[in-house]
Design a protein around this motif. Structure first.
Motif, PDB file in Angstrom:
ATOM      1  N   SER A  57     -36.277  -2.597 -21.824  1.00  0.00           N
ATOM      2  CA  SER A  57     -36.062  -3.971 -22.258  1.00  0.00           C
ATOM      3  C   SER A  57     -37.266  -4.480 -23.045  1.00  0.00           C
ATOM      4  O   SER A  57     -37.111  -5.158 -24.069  1.00  0.00           O
ATOM      5  CB  SER A  57     -35.811  -4.880 -21.047  1.00  0.00           C
ATOM      6  OG  SER A  57     -35.580  -6.209 -21.452  1.00  0.00           O
ATOM      7  N   ALA A  58     -38.474  -4.148 -22.578  1.00  0.00           N
ATOM      8  CA  ALA A  58     -39.686  -4.543 -23.301  1.00  0.00           C
ATOM      9  C   ALA A  58     -39.718  -3.912 -24.690  1.00  0.00           C
ATOM     10  O   ALA A  58     -40.107  -4.552 -25.679  1.00  0.00           O
ATOM     11  CB  ALA A  58     -40.924  -4.137 -22.504  1.00  0.00           C
ATOM     12  N   ILE A  59     -39.287  -2.654 -24.774  1.00  0.00           N
ATOM     13  CA  ILE A  59     -39.259  -1.964 -26.072  1.00  0.00           C
ATOM     14  C   ILE A  59     -38.264  -2.633 -27.016  1.00  0.00           C
ATOM     15  O   ILE A  59     -38.561  -2.872 -28.200  1.00  0.00           O
ATOM     16  CB  ILE A  59     -38.894  -0.476 -25.881  1.00  0.00           C
ATOM     17  CG1 ILE A  59     -40.028   0.250 -25.133  1.00  0.00           C
ATOM     18  CG2 ILE A  59     -38.631   0.197 -27.233  1.00  0.00           C
ATOM     19  CD1 ILE A  59     -39.678   1.654 -24.704  1.00  0.00           C
ATOM     20  N   TRP A  60     -37.061  -2.957 -26.494  1.00  0.00           N
ATOM     21  CA  TRP A  60     -36.069  -3.643 -27.323  1.00  0.00           C
ATOM     22  C   TRP A  60     -36.598  -4.979 -27.820  1.00  0.00           C
ATOM     23  O   TRP A  60     -36.373  -5.369 -28.979  1.00  0.00           O
ATOM     24  CB  TRP A  60     -34.764  -3.859 -26.546  1.00  0.00           C
ATOM     25  CG  TRP A  60     -33.985  -2.616 -26.237  1.00  0.00           C
ATOM     26  CD1 TRP A  60     -33.528  -2.210 -25.013  1.00  0.00           C
ATOM     27  CD2 TRP A  60     -33.548  -1.606 -27.164  1.00  0.00           C
ATOM     28  NE1 TRP A  60     -32.851  -1.026 -25.111  1.00  0.00           N
ATOM     29  CE2 TRP A  60     -32.839  -0.623 -26.413  1.00  0.00           C
ATOM     30  CE3 TRP A  60     -33.685  -1.433 -28.540  1.00  0.00           C
ATOM     31  CZ2 TRP A  60     -32.279   0.499 -27.006  1.00  0.00           C
ATOM     32  CZ3 TRP A  60     -33.129  -0.306 -29.130  1.00  0.00           C
ATOM     33  CH2 TRP A  60     -32.433   0.644 -28.366  1.00  0.00           C
ATOM     34  N   MET A  61     -37.302  -5.707 -26.939  1.00  0.00           N
ATOM     35  CA  MET A  61     -37.849  -7.001 -27.340  1.00  0.00           C
ATOM     36  C   MET A  61     -38.968  -6.834 -28.371  1.00  0.00           C
ATOM     37  O   MET A  61     -39.108  -7.662 -29.283  1.00  0.00           O
ATOM     38  CB  MET A  61     -38.372  -7.761 -26.121  1.00  0.00           C
ATOM     39  CG  MET A  61     -37.284  -8.396 -25.268  1.00  0.00           C
ATOM     40  SD  MET A  61     -36.182  -9.519 -26.190  1.00  0.00           S
ATOM     41  CE  MET A  61     -37.356 -10.746 -26.800  1.00  0.00           C
ATOM     42  N   PHE A 199     -37.965 -16.393 -26.609  1.00  0.00           N
ATOM     43  CA  PHE A 199     -38.062 -14.998 -27.028  1.00  0.00           C
ATOM     44  C   PHE A 199     -39.448 -14.437 -26.704  1.00  0.00           C
ATOM     45  O   PHE A 199     -39.579 -13.316 -26.203  1.00  0.00           O
ATOM     46  CB  PHE A 199     -37.799 -14.873 -28.534  1.00  0.00           C
ATOM     47  CG  PHE A 199     -36.354 -14.973 -28.915  1.00  0.00           C
ATOM     48  CD1 PHE A 199     -35.537 -13.854 -28.931  1.00  0.00           C
ATOM     49  CD2 PHE A 199     -35.802 -16.199 -29.262  1.00  0.00           C
ATOM     50  CE1 PHE A 199     -34.200 -13.943 -29.285  1.00  0.00           C
ATOM     51  CE2 PHE A 199     -34.457 -16.298 -29.610  1.00  0.00           C
ATOM     52  CZ  PHE A 199     -33.657 -15.173 -29.623  1.00  0.00           C
ATOM     53  N   GLN A 200     -40.469 -15.202 -26.983  1.00  0.00           N
ATOM     54  CA  GLN A 200     -41.827 -14.758 -26.699  1.00  0.00           C
ATOM     55  C   GLN A 200     -42.048 -14.629 -25.196  1.00  0.00           C
ATOM     56  O   GLN A 200     -42.671 -13.670 -24.729  1.00  0.00           O
ATOM     57  CB  GLN A 200     -42.832 -15.739 -27.309  1.00  0.00           C
ATOM     58  CG  GLN A 200     -42.836 -15.740 -28.827  1.00  0.00           C
ATOM     59  CD  GLN A 200     -43.644 -16.885 -29.409  1.00  0.00           C
ATOM     60  OE1 GLN A 200     -43.856 -17.913 -28.764  1.00  0.00           O
ATOM     61  NE2 GLN A 200     -44.101 -16.727 -30.646  1.00  0.00           N
ATOM     62  N   ALA A 201     -41.523 -15.588 -24.446  1.00  0.00           N
ATOM     63  CA  ALA A 201     -41.660 -15.539 -22.991  1.00  0.00           C
ATOM     64  C   ALA A 201     -41.001 -14.286 -22.419  1.00  0.00           C
ATOM     65  O   ALA A 201     -41.539 -13.643 -21.513  1.00  0.00           O
ATOM     66  CB  ALA A 201     -41.050 -16.796 -22.360  1.00  0.00           C
ATOM     67  N   LEU A 202     -39.838 -13.935 -22.963  1.00  0.00           N
ATOM     68  CA  LEU A 202     -39.129 -12.761 -22.453  1.00  0.00           C
ATOM     69  C   LEU A 202     -39.892 -11.479 -22.754  1.00  0.00           C
ATOM     70  O   LEU A 202     -39.983 -10.589 -21.896  1.00  0.00           O
ATOM     71  CB  LEU A 202     -37.727 -12.687 -23.058  1.00  0.00           C
ATOM     72  CG  LEU A 202     -36.882 -11.494 -22.622  1.00  0.00           C
ATOM     73  CD1 LEU A 202     -36.809 -11.387 -21.101  1.00  0.00           C
ATOM     74  CD2 LEU A 202     -35.479 -11.585 -23.218  1.00  0.00           C
ATOM     75  N   LEU A 203     -40.452 -11.358 -23.946  1.00  0.00           N
ATOM     76  CA  LEU A 203     -41.236 -10.164 -24.262  1.00  0.00           C
ATOM     77  C   LEU A 203     -42.435 -10.046 -23.327  1.00  0.00           C
ATOM     78  O   LEU A 203     -42.717  -8.961 -22.800  1.00  0.00           O
ATOM     79  CB  LEU A 203     -41.711 -10.205 -25.714  1.00  0.00           C
ATOM     80  CG  LEU A 203     -42.668  -9.084 -26.145  1.00  0.00           C
ATOM     81  CD1 LEU A 203     -42.085  -7.709 -25.849  1.00  0.00           C
ATOM     82  CD2 LEU A 203     -43.018  -9.210 -27.633  1.00  0.00           C
TER      83      LEU A 203
END
Length: 323
Positions: A57-61, A199-203
């Motif tokens: 998930s981190a890579i996708w973000m 978006f930034q928070a999720l990454l």
């Protein structure tokens, strides 16, 4: 008169729907030959799948934020006050919440753990009121309690628990509930001044979780030899694809938190339990159960009640209600 934030509610339900898809597919992964080989260690499969899921998930973000031209900017936000709160939320929701959930399952069983952990939105609601002044009306509380009660009824199989591990298992699940309940509250606080976008928070969240799982949780509780085994199988790439659904769910969830606040977002997010029941029957050959169908309707109905606001009430904006 009652009103509903249509945009926030739709996005919140989309988070539940995509998480239901993620949950069903992860269930297939955990039942696969690759993970069944780790059955001698009860904690191995869920911890490994969570670690790999959050890593992908981190890579996708990172790819998404790179395309948006915000990758470098996002990591620079780690040093801001808002960024530090997002990191704290990530630690509570990922490594703390999930690890103690798995430890509780190992101690008192999956049914009892799933049932008790279902109350985490109520804990989140309490802390959202204390820290963010995010107030719920009587109808909202009724809706939240209906959803939580229905989820507990669905999760608990009636199995009895006994033995010396019960006390420690209940302590584990309390840490889990606190972690999951506080994650959305702290995320909302971190995003309230617009210094960090959803978006930034999720990454930041997924990267933090993946690093802590990879550097601490897996080495301490398991061993990365298990990670190597999974990485050498086709299941590894399947988890990567599943993580797309999980990432999309988190994108919706964080946007909903920004729009309607953490409590209402949590209530909508647990609709994934109902969506999973519907999807399993409609698309995955699951057996229809009238009891489960009725419970799913109560979960959805409770979620709708939770997000309803009185027209005279202060409008929820940017994750915080006016005091």
């Amino acid at each position: 008169m009652q009103r509903i934030n249509i945009k926030g509610t739709t996005i919140g339900l989309a988070a539940g729907l995509t998480w239901a898809i993620d949950t069903i597919l992860i269930g297939w992964v955990l039942a696969s030959t690759t993970f069944m080989e780790f059955s001698e260690i009860a904690m191995a499969a869920p911890l490994l799948s969570t670690f790999l899921h959050d890593t992908f998930s981190a890579i996708w973000m990172m790819i998404l934020m790179g395309v948006r031209g915000e990758l470098k900017e996002t990591f620079s936000k780690l040093w801001t006050r808002s960024g530090r709160f997002v990191v704290l939320a990530a630690l509570l929701g990922g490594p703390v919440g999930m690890t103690f959930y798995v430890l509780s399952v190992d101690s008192i069983g999956a049914s009892f753990t799933a049932s008790i952990s279902s109350i985490f939105p109520a804990v989140g609601a309490f802390f959202a009121f204390l820290l963010l002044k995010d107030r719920l009306g009587l109808k909202n509380w009724m809706g939240l309690l209906i959803s939580i009660t229905a989820t507990i009824l669905l999760s608990y199989s009636g199995d009895l628990i006994s033995g010396s591990t019960v006390s420690i298992g209940l302590i584990f699940i309390l840490f889990c509930i606190f972690g999951w309940g506080m994650e959305s509250v702290i995320i909302a606080y971190g995003m309230k001044d617009d210094e960090v976008s959803p978006f930034q928070a999720l990454l930041i969240r997924q990267t933090t979780s993946a690093i802590v799982f990879g550097a601490l949780i897996i080495p301490i509780l398991l061993d990365h030899s298990y990670t190597v085994q999974v990485a050498s199988s086709n299941t590894f790439w399947f988890i990567g694809l599943i993580a797309l659904a999980g990432t999309l769910s988190y994108v919706f969830y964080y946007q909903a938190i920004k729009l309607i606040g953490p409590v209402r977002s949590m209530a909508l997010n647990i609709s994934y339990v109902a969506f999973a029941i519907f999807l399993d029957v409609l698309f995955f050959g699951g057996e229809f159960s009238l009891k489960n169908f009725i419970i799913a309707l109560f979960i959805m109905g409770g979620a709708v009640l939770t997000v309803m606001e009185d027209k005279k009430a202060p409008v929820v904006k940017e994750g915080v209600t006016a005091a």
